[in-house]
Scaffold this motif. Structure first.
Motif, PDB file in Angstrom:
ATOM      1  N   LEU A   1       0.785  -1.141  -0.047  1.00 35.38           N
ATOM      2  CA  LEU A   1       0.013   0.109   0.037  1.00 35.38           C
ATOM      3  C   LEU A   1       0.805   1.258   0.058  1.00 35.38           C
ATOM      4  N   GLU A   2       1.965   1.340   0.822  1.00 39.18           N
ATOM      5  CA  GLU A   2       2.872   2.327   0.871  1.00 39.18           C
ATOM      6  C   GLU A   2       3.312   2.556  -0.840  1.00 39.18           C
ATOM      7  N   MET A   3       4.004   1.521  -1.431  1.00 43.92           N
ATOM      8  CA  MET A   3       4.537   1.755  -2.562  1.00 43.92           C
ATOM      9  C   MET A   3       3.439   2.023  -3.815  1.00 43.92           C
ATOM     10  N   PHE A   4       2.486   1.355  -3.816  1.00 43.09           N
ATOM     11  CA  PHE A   4       1.396   1.414  -5.121  1.00 43.09           C
ATOM     12  C   PHE A   4       0.001   2.027  -4.543  1.00 43.09           C
ATOM     13  N   GLY A   5      -0.372   2.108  -3.188  1.00 43.13           N
ATOM     14  CA  GLY A   5      -1.441   2.566  -2.796  1.00 43.13           C
ATOM     15  C   GLY A   5      -2.512   1.798  -3.144  1.00 43.13           C
ATOM     16  N   ASP A   6      -3.795   2.005  -2.608  1.00 47.05           N
ATOM     17  CA  ASP A   6      -5.128   0.963  -2.908  1.00 47.05           C
ATOM     18  C   ASP A   6      -5.374   0.934  -4.389  1.00 47.05           C
ATOM     19  N   PRO A   7      -5.204  -0.405  -4.651  1.00 50.91           N
ATOM     20  CA  PRO A   7      -5.494  -0.885  -5.996  1.00 50.91           C
ATOM     21  C   PRO A   7      -7.008  -0.585  -6.710  1.00 50.91           C
ATOM     22  N   VAL A   8      -7.842  -0.356  -5.829  1.00 49.89           N
ATOM     23  CA  VAL A   8      -9.126  -0.093  -6.352  1.00 49.89           C
ATOM     24  C   VAL A   8      -9.391   1.447  -6.564  1.00 49.89           C
ATOM     25  N   THR A   9      -8.960   2.292  -5.506  1.00 48.65           N
ATOM     26  CA  THR A   9      -9.188   3.677  -5.598  1.00 48.65           C
ATOM     27  C   THR A   9      -8.088   4.303  -6.370  1.00 48.65           C
ATOM     28  N   ASN A  10      -6.761   3.638  -6.327  1.00 49.04           N
ATOM     29  CA  ASN A  10      -5.863   4.201  -7.444  1.00 49.04           C
ATOM     30  C   ASN A  10      -5.591   5.416  -7.287  1.00 49.04           C
ATOM     31  N   HIS A  11      -5.413   6.035  -5.895  1.00 51.14           N
ATOM     32  CA  HIS A  11      -5.015   7.337  -5.732  1.00 51.14           C
ATOM     33  C   HIS A  11      -3.619   7.729  -6.340  1.00 51.14           C
ATOM     34  N   LYS A  12      -2.772   6.775  -6.560  1.00 51.89           N
ATOM     35  CA  LYS A  12      -1.507   7.190  -7.222  1.00 51.89           C
ATOM     36  C   LYS A  12      -1.460   7.393  -8.690  1.00 51.89           C
ATOM     37  N   GLY A  13      -2.894   7.085  -9.364  1.00 51.30           N
ATOM     38  CA  GLY A  13      -2.985   7.269 -10.603  1.00 51.30           C
ATOM     39  C   GLY A  13      -2.207   6.518 -11.582  1.00 51.30           C
ATOM     40  N   TRP A  14      -1.937   5.154 -11.209  1.00 49.52           N
ATOM     41  CA  TRP A  14      -1.283   4.014 -12.264  1.00 49.52           C
ATOM     42  C   TRP A  14      -2.149   3.811 -13.304  1.00 49.52           C
ATOM     43  N   GLU A  15      -1.372   3.332 -14.407  1.00 44.83           N
ATOM     44  CA  GLU A  15      -2.478   2.666 -15.424  1.00 44.83           C
ATOM     45  C   GLU A  15      -3.176   1.628 -15.296  1.00 44.83           C
ATOM     46  N   PHE A  16      -4.372   1.580 -15.592  1.00 43.60           N
ATOM     47  CA  PHE A  16      -4.967   0.292 -15.479  1.00 43.60           C
ATOM     48  C   PHE A  16      -5.049  -0.521 -16.654  1.00 43.60           C
ATOM     49  N   LYS A  17      -4.816  -1.803 -16.496  1.00 42.25           N
ATOM     50  CA  LYS A  17      -4.867  -2.748 -17.559  1.00 42.25           C
ATOM     51  C   LYS A  17      -5.791  -3.862 -17.057  1.00 42.25           C
ATOM     52  N   THR A  18      -6.280  -4.513 -18.035  1.00 37.66           N
ATOM     53  CA  THR A  18      -7.268  -5.774 -17.835  1.00 37.66           C
ATOM     54  C   THR A  18      -6.261  -7.029 -18.030  1.00 37.66           C
ATOM     55  N   ILE A  19      -6.672  -8.135 -17.306  1.00 39.20           N
ATOM     56  CA  ILE A  19      -5.866  -9.422 -17.465  1.00 39.20           C
ATOM     57  C   ILE A  19      -5.624  -9.669 -19.029  1.00 39.20           C
ATOM     58  N   GLU A  20      -6.596  -9.702 -19.928  1.00 36.56           N
ATOM     59  CA  GLU A  20      -6.256  -9.742 -20.985  1.00 36.56           C
ATOM     60  C   GLU A  20      -4.818  -9.120 -21.702  1.00 36.56           C
ATOM     61  N   GLU A  21      -4.823  -7.847 -21.168  1.00 36.99           N
ATOM     62  CA  GLU A  21      -3.633  -7.143 -21.490  1.00 36.99           C
ATOM     63  C   GLU A  21      -1.988  -7.481 -20.881  1.00 36.99           C
ATOM     64  N   LEU A  22      -2.540  -8.076 -19.722  1.00 42.37           N
ATOM     65  CA  LEU A  22      -1.183  -8.647 -18.978  1.00 42.37           C
ATOM     66  C   LEU A  22      -0.632 -10.079 -19.121  1.00 42.37           C
ATOM     67  N   VAL A  23      -1.660 -11.130 -20.036  1.00 42.94           N
ATOM     68  CA  VAL A  23      -1.106 -12.166 -20.235  1.00 42.94           C
ATOM     69  C   VAL A  23      -0.517 -12.335 -21.348  1.00 42.94           C
ATOM     70  N   LYS A  24       0.390 -13.421 -21.509  1.00 45.35           N
ATOM     71  CA  LYS A  24       1.249 -13.497 -22.892  1.00 45.35           C
ATOM     72  C   LYS A  24       0.382 -13.624 -23.859  1.00 45.35           C
ATOM     73  N   ASN A  25       0.863 -13.397 -25.110  1.00 43.83           N
ATOM     74  CA  ASN A  25       0.188 -13.189 -26.176  1.00 43.83           C
ATOM     75  C   ASN A  25       0.177 -14.399 -26.970  1.00 43.83           C
ATOM     76  N   LYS A  26      -0.404 -15.308 -26.488  1.00 45.66           N
ATOM     77  CA  LYS A  26      -0.387 -16.859 -27.125  1.00 45.66           C
ATOM     78  C   LYS A  26      -1.692 -17.426 -26.437  1.00 45.66           C
ATOM     79  N   LYS A  27      -2.062 -18.622 -27.329  1.00 45.25           N
ATOM     80  CA  LYS A  27      -3.395 -19.142 -27.047  1.00 45.25           C
ATOM     81  C   LYS A  27      -3.265 -19.758 -25.847  1.00 45.25           C
TER      82      LYS A  27
END
Length: 390
Positions: free
Chosen positions: A174-200
């Motif tokens: 929480l100190e480094m990244f903040g609450d991942p739901v409220t995202n007050h540190k303003g990180w970029e959001f990605k979906t799980i499909e954008e985070l997994v390897k690009n393969k079947k």
């Protein structure tokens, strides 16, 4: 001896009242063996709808589903869902309830062997009714319970220390990244499909139960990964195997080293583990979800902390969001989960700091193992008549 009940979830007005309504997770959280509060509470009308199944303070609570054999004492007047059996002593001059609690811990394996069900095993009230409890003199029972209480306190202290390390890690997150739901540190959001390897099959829910029936299993072959692996992070457990033909048929569900497997149902919903490098070749069963991350975008260890972070879990998939047997949201919904995506360099820094905490935690876990061994040794001796002589 009676079980609780679940008021209709179709009537939201039944929930959010004042009367404590216990679930297995409340028993799991009872670190000192008592339930003093419950996550969910119900109204008087809801209690009426389950025929006023009330357990008085001092009732022994026994888990019949999921964590079969888990016990706790009601520290307050409460009710529960149908997964919990409440036991009261008819004559406390004959049987001590704390002695009975420890006896259930000894017989947990027997209860598990008699349990039925697939993903979520369960026992019935009849099975419990037919158990024979050994009855030494009451004074002997009290002495046994007192000795086991002291041994139990030692292992609880070690568990509390481990829990503090977990809190420390969450605080660091929480100190480094903040609450991942409220995202007050303003990180970029990605979906799980954008985070997994690009393969079947980088993101794959387990096969339907019909595709993997017990008559498919063979003595040796490809391992079938189960909820146990995700819950316990223990990959030495090997129970079910399939042959070449079945493996090729279900190859889409194959897991490989560093894949993440996530438990999708039951009270341990959302628990996850990473497949180790030396793991057996195999597939996931119907209770698991497989995720193959692109670790150039998100580290596996960062994902694990993010996914299990309290507010994130409560917001998107917590077991307390449903009644009866909770289940993971449909894949369509999971694919919309917003994950914060800090730079990989910052994720690496987090991992290095976590490694230091984990090293200290490992020492506490070794102490816990020693205290568990002591407790189990005393438990065995107690009910063989070797701990207290009559």
């Amino acid at each position: 001896m009676k079980s609780g009940g679940t008021p209709s979830r179709r009537k939201p007005e039944f929930y959010g009242g004042d009367f404590p309504w216990a679930k297995i997770s409340d028993l799991e959280k009872s670190a000192d063996g008592y339930v003093y509060d419950t996550v969910e509470k119900i109204t008087k009308e809801a209690l009426d709808s389950i025929n006023n199944r009330v357990f008085e303070k001092g009732t022994l609570l026994l888990a019949m589903y999921g964590s079969v054999g888990k016990t706790a004492i009601a520290g307050i007047k409460l009710t529960s869902n149908q997964a919990i059996l409440g036991l009261n002593i008819l004559d406390d001059e004959i049987l001590n309830i704390f002695y009975l609690k420890y006896w259930f811990q000894l017989t947990k394996e027997i209860l598990l062997n008699r349990a039925v069900g697939g993903t979520l095993q369960n026992i019935s009230k009849t099975i419990v009714s037919n158990l024979k409890v050994p009855l030494p003199k009451l004074e002997t029972q009290k002495k046994i319970a007192a000795i086991l209480d002291e041994a139990d306190k030692l292992r609880q202290l070690n568990k509390e220390l481990i829990a503090k390390y977990d809190v420390l890690t969450e605080s660091l997150f929480l100190e480094m990244f903040g609450d991942p739901v409220t995202n007050h540190k303003g990180w970029e959001f990605k979906t799980i499909e954008e985070l997994v390897k690009n393969k079947k099959y980088s993101l794959k829910r387990g096969p339907f139960g019909g595709a993997l029936k017990k008559d498919c299993f063979v003595e040796k072959g490809y391992l079938v990964y189960e909820q146990y692996h995700a819950l316990n992070n223990d990959f030495s457990f090997k129970r079910y195997f399939i042959d070449d033909k079945k493996f090729n048929e279900l190859k889409a569900f194959e897991v490989k080293p560093r894949d993440l497997i996530i438990s999708c149902s039951g009270v341990y919903l959302g628990k996850l583990a990473m497949i180790p490098e030396n793991a057996d070749k195999g597939i996931i069963n119907q209770a698991l979800l497989k995720v193959t991350l692109d670790e150039g975008k998100m580290r596996n260890d960062f994902f694990i902390f993010h996914f299990t972070q309290k507010h994130f879990r409560e917001t998107f998939f917590d077991a307390n969001r449903g009644a009866g047997i909770p289940n993971f949201p449909p894949m369509k919904e999971f694919k919309r989960f917003p994950f914060i995506s800090p730079p990989i360099e910052l994720q690496n820094q987090f991992a290095e700091r976590v490694k230091i905490i984990e090293k200290q935690k490992q020492q506490a876990q070794e102490s816990l193992q020693k205290s568990e061994d002591l407790f189990n040794s005393l438990l065995q001796k107690a009910f063989k008549g070797e701990l207290v002589k009559e």
